[in-house]
Design a protein around this motif. Structure first.
Motif, PDB file in Angstrom:
ATOM      1  N   GLU A  22     -20.475  -5.434  15.864  1.00 55.22           N
ATOM      2  CA  GLU A  22     -19.705  -4.201  15.660  1.00 55.22           C
ATOM      3  C   GLU A  22     -20.432  -3.314  14.649  1.00 55.22           C
ATOM      4  OE1 GLU A  22     -16.890  -4.500  17.547  1.00 55.22           O
ATOM      5  OE2 GLU A  22     -17.365  -6.610  17.860  1.00 55.22           O
ATOM      6  N   PRO A  50     -17.703  -3.792  28.187  1.00 51.03           N
ATOM      7  CA  PRO A  50     -17.164  -3.856  29.536  1.00 51.03           C
ATOM      8  C   PRO A  50     -16.843  -2.449  30.033  1.00 51.03           C
ATOM      9  CG  PRO A  50     -15.531  -4.582  27.926  1.00 51.03           C
ATOM     10  CD  PRO A  50     -16.811  -4.393  27.184  1.00 51.03           C
ATOM     11  N   ARG A  60     -11.740  -3.495  31.798  1.00 52.61           N
ATOM     12  CA  ARG A  60     -11.954  -3.295  30.348  1.00 52.61           C
ATOM     13  C   ARG A  60     -10.626  -3.070  29.615  1.00 52.61           C
ATOM     14  NH1 ARG A  60     -15.715  -0.859  26.580  1.00 52.61           N
ATOM     15  NH2 ARG A  60     -14.533   0.164  24.959  1.00 52.61           N
ATOM     16  N   LEU A  64      -9.497  -5.487  26.527  1.00 53.57           N
ATOM     17  CA  LEU A  64      -9.504  -5.030  25.129  1.00 53.57           C
ATOM     18  C   LEU A  64      -8.101  -4.843  24.560  1.00 53.57           C
ATOM     19  CD1 LEU A  64     -12.607  -2.687  24.845  1.00 53.57           C
ATOM     20  CD2 LEU A  64     -12.428  -5.151  24.513  1.00 53.57           C
ATOM     21  N   PHE A  80     -14.836 -10.627  32.257  1.00 55.29           N
ATOM     22  CA  PHE A  80     -16.058  -9.911  31.877  1.00 55.29           C
ATOM     23  C   PHE A  80     -17.077  -9.979  33.027  1.00 55.29           C
ATOM     24  CE2 PHE A  80     -14.704 -10.398  27.338  1.00 55.29           C
ATOM     25  CZ  PHE A  80     -14.880  -9.082  26.941  1.00 55.29           C
ATOM     26  N   ARG A  84     -18.626  -7.015  35.229  1.00 55.96           N
ATOM     27  CA  ARG A  84     -20.092  -6.856  35.270  1.00 55.96           C
ATOM     28  C   ARG A  84     -20.590  -6.790  36.714  1.00 55.96           C
ATOM     29  NH1 ARG A  84     -21.521 -10.543  31.453  1.00 55.96           N
ATOM     30  NH2 ARG A  84     -21.043  -8.792  30.096  1.00 55.96           N
ATOM     31  N   ARG A 106     -24.322  -2.965  25.567  1.00 53.97           N
ATOM     32  CA  ARG A 106     -23.858  -4.345  25.804  1.00 53.97           C
ATOM     33  C   ARG A 106     -24.061  -4.736  27.262  1.00 53.97           C
ATOM     34  NH1 ARG A 106     -21.613  -6.563  21.524  1.00 53.97           N
ATOM     35  NH2 ARG A 106     -20.301  -5.383  20.107  1.00 53.97           N
ATOM     36  N   SER A 110     -23.870 -10.317  25.526  1.00 50.08           N
ATOM     37  CA  SER A 110     -22.608 -10.254  24.784  1.00 50.08           C
ATOM     38  C   SER A 110     -21.648 -11.350  25.233  1.00 50.08           C
ATOM     39  CB  SER A 110     -21.941  -8.883  24.947  1.00 50.08           C
ATOM     40  OG  SER A 110     -22.505  -7.937  24.058  1.00 50.08           O
ATOM     41  N   THR A 111     -21.652 -11.670  26.520  1.00 53.58           N
ATOM     42  CA  THR A 111     -20.776 -12.752  26.988  1.00 53.58           C
ATOM     43  C   THR A 111     -21.201 -14.075  26.367  1.00 53.58           C
ATOM     44  OG1 THR A 111     -20.351 -11.617  29.074  1.00 53.58           O
ATOM     45  CG2 THR A 111     -19.896 -13.968  29.020  1.00 53.58           C
ATOM     46  N   TYR A 114     -20.046 -13.705  22.546  1.00 51.67           N
ATOM     47  CA  TYR A 114     -18.614 -13.546  22.247  1.00 51.67           C
ATOM     48  C   TYR A 114     -17.754 -14.616  22.917  1.00 51.67           C
ATOM     49  CZ  TYR A 114     -19.183  -9.057  19.881  1.00 51.67           C
ATOM     50  OH  TYR A 114     -19.517  -8.078  18.990  1.00 51.67           O
ATOM     51  N   GLN A 115     -18.134 -15.055  24.114  1.00 51.52           N
ATOM     52  CA  GLN A 115     -17.350 -16.084  24.798  1.00 51.52           C
ATOM     53  C   GLN A 115     -18.005 -17.452  24.558  1.00 51.52           C
ATOM     54  OE1 GLN A 115     -17.515 -12.770  26.413  1.00 51.52           O
ATOM     55  NE2 GLN A 115     -15.595 -12.788  25.269  1.00 51.52           N
ATOM     56  N   ASP A 163      -9.701  -3.382  17.894  1.00 52.82           N
ATOM     57  CA  ASP A 163      -9.501  -4.020  19.194  1.00 52.82           C
ATOM     58  C   ASP A 163      -9.476  -5.533  19.015  1.00 52.82           C
ATOM     59  OD1 ASP A 163     -12.053  -5.208  19.563  1.00 52.82           O
ATOM     60  OD2 ASP A 163     -12.849  -3.436  20.569  1.00 52.82           O
ATOM     61  N   PHE A 165     -11.476  -7.904  19.518  1.00 51.38           N
ATOM     62  CA  PHE A 165     -12.600  -8.625  18.929  1.00 51.38           C
ATOM     63  C   PHE A 165     -12.880  -8.167  17.504  1.00 51.38           C
ATOM     64  CE2 PHE A 165     -13.036  -9.000  23.479  1.00 51.38           C
ATOM     65  CZ  PHE A 165     -13.193 -10.360  23.617  1.00 51.38           C
TER      66      PHE A 165
HETATM   67  P1  TYD Z   1     -16.238  -1.783  22.487  1.00 50.57           P
HETATM   68  O1  TYD Z   1     -15.088  -0.914  22.105  1.00 50.57           O
HETATM   69  O2  TYD Z   1     -17.119  -1.321  23.598  1.00 50.57           O
HETATM   70  O3  TYD Z   1     -17.004  -2.186  21.196  1.00 50.57           O
HETATM   71  P2  TYD Z   1     -18.489  -2.079  20.679  1.00 50.57           P
HETATM   72  O4  TYD Z   1     -18.618  -0.686  20.154  1.00 50.57           O
HETATM   73  O5  TYD Z   1     -18.548  -3.118  19.616  1.00 50.57           O
HETATM   74  O6  TYD Z   1     -19.400  -2.397  21.837  1.00 50.57           O
HETATM   75  O7  TYD Z   1     -15.594  -3.190  22.818  1.00 50.57           O
HETATM   76  C1  TYD Z   1     -16.248  -4.155  23.439  1.00 50.57           C
HETATM   77  C2  TYD Z   1     -15.790  -5.472  22.867  1.00 50.57           C
HETATM   78  O8  TYD Z   1     -15.861  -6.472  23.885  1.00 50.57           O
HETATM   79  C3  TYD Z   1     -16.700  -5.919  21.738  1.00 50.57           C
HETATM   80  O9  TYD Z   1     -15.926  -6.412  20.662  1.00 50.57           O
HETATM   81  C4  TYD Z   1     -17.473  -7.067  22.332  1.00 50.57           C
HETATM   82  C5  TYD Z   1     -16.599  -7.581  23.437  1.00 50.57           C
HETATM   83  N1  TYD Z   1     -17.351  -8.142  24.583  1.00 50.57           N
HETATM   84  C6  TYD Z   1     -17.206  -9.492  24.885  1.00 50.57           C
HETATM   85  O10 TYD Z   1     -16.486 -10.216  24.209  1.00 50.57           O
HETATM   86  N2  TYD Z   1     -17.887 -10.013  25.963  1.00 50.57           N
HETATM   87  C7  TYD Z   1     -18.694  -9.244  26.752  1.00 50.57           C
HETATM   88  O11 TYD Z   1     -19.304  -9.737  27.732  1.00 50.57           O
HETATM   89  C8  TYD Z   1     -18.828  -7.848  26.430  1.00 50.57           C
HETATM   90  C9  TYD Z   1     -19.700  -6.962  27.273  1.00 50.57           C
HETATM   91  C10 TYD Z   1     -18.130  -7.348  25.344  1.00 50.57           C
END
Ligand code: TYD
Length: 223
Positions: A22, A50, A60, A64, A80, A84, A106, A110-111, A114-115, A163, A165
């Motif tokens: 972030e 997303p 998305r 979110l 996700f 994609r 992203r 990112s998956t 984050y996952q 959000d 995350f």
């Molecule tokens: P977003 O508002 O686009 O945030 P950022 O500016 O940080 O990109 O929100 C996307 C959120 O989704 C971000 O916290 C990361 C998360 N994310 C995943 O958890 N897995 C994924 O595969 C992707 C693409 C994003």
């Protein structure tokens, strides 16, 4: 280093992804790189995940908002991946087929980061289906300490709610930074790591340098 970028001979149809935590400045750097490429006469599509296609944007909103959280990490990873798959088919492949560059805020890394609670074999399988052989030519990792990124994200957000995350704690964000750096170290031919604590113009120059040296014709490793 400021001013006009050095002239470089760039091939058509390159797919470049931006990753990082972030507040790393991904969307700003996508915009600045798009400007530089357009100035160099290259067609550019900028997009994000997303989202990035009508179907993926609908998914998305669901992710979110936190509405999918109760189904667990595996289902979230599937969502996700579903987003994609649509994004790749509806937006990314058609743009590359036209010869445009695609800059994506992203993508699949990112998956993985984050996952991370999901079995790697499941992530691998979802990625195989969603990407269907597509691979970024270059991934720019905008790297910065989690604390700095979170402060920037909070300042940018102002009164808006965090959000799903962004709400997680600083330790989780720092673990993600390490995970991104591990991915970069494991795949150095695809990744360029850029120090995102620097000012915007300096980061933009470092991104341009990575593009020119890694994707420019005669760079020896384009493709
Ligand atoms: P977003 O508002 O686009 O945030 P950022 O500016 O940080 O990109 O929100 C996307 C959120 O989704 C971000 O916290 C990361 C998360 N994310 C995943 O958890 N897995 C994924 O595969 C992707 C693409 C994003």
């Amino acid at each position: 280093m400021t001013g006009a970028p050095p002239p470089v001979d760039l091939p058509p149809a390159r797919f470049v992804t931006f990753e990082g935590g972030e507040g790393a400045g991904k969307s700003t750097q996508v915009r600045l790189l798009a400007d530089r490429l357009r100035n160099a006469g290259i067609g550019v599509v900028t997009t994000r995940e997303p989202g990035g296609s009508p179907g993926a944007e609908a998914i998305r909103a669901m992710i979110l908002s936190g509405a999918a959280e109760r189904f667990g990490a595996e289902v979230e990873a599937m969502l996700f991946a579903a987003a994609r798959a649509d994004h790749v088919d509806a937006t990314i492949r058609p743009a590359l087929a036209r010869g445009d560059w695609v800059l994506c805020d992203r993508f699949a890394d990112s998956t993985r980061v984050y996952q991370s609670a999901v079995e790697p074999a499941v992530i691998d399988a979802l990625e195989t289906v969603a990407l269907d052989g597509l691979r970024p030519h270059l991934t720019i990792l905008l790297d910065l300490p989690a604390e700095v990124g979170l402060q920037r994200a909070a300042a940018r957000r102002g009164v808006d709610a965090a959000d799903r995350f962004e709400k997680e704690d600083a330790a989780a964000h720092e673990a993600r930074r390490d995970a991104f750096l591990r991915l970069a170290r494991a795949d150095p031919s695809r990744f360029a790591v850029v120090d995102a604590t620097q000012d915007t113009a300096t980061v933009a120059d470092a991104v341009w340098y990575a593009i020119a040296t890694r994707l420019g014709q005669g760079a020896g490793r384009a493709g």
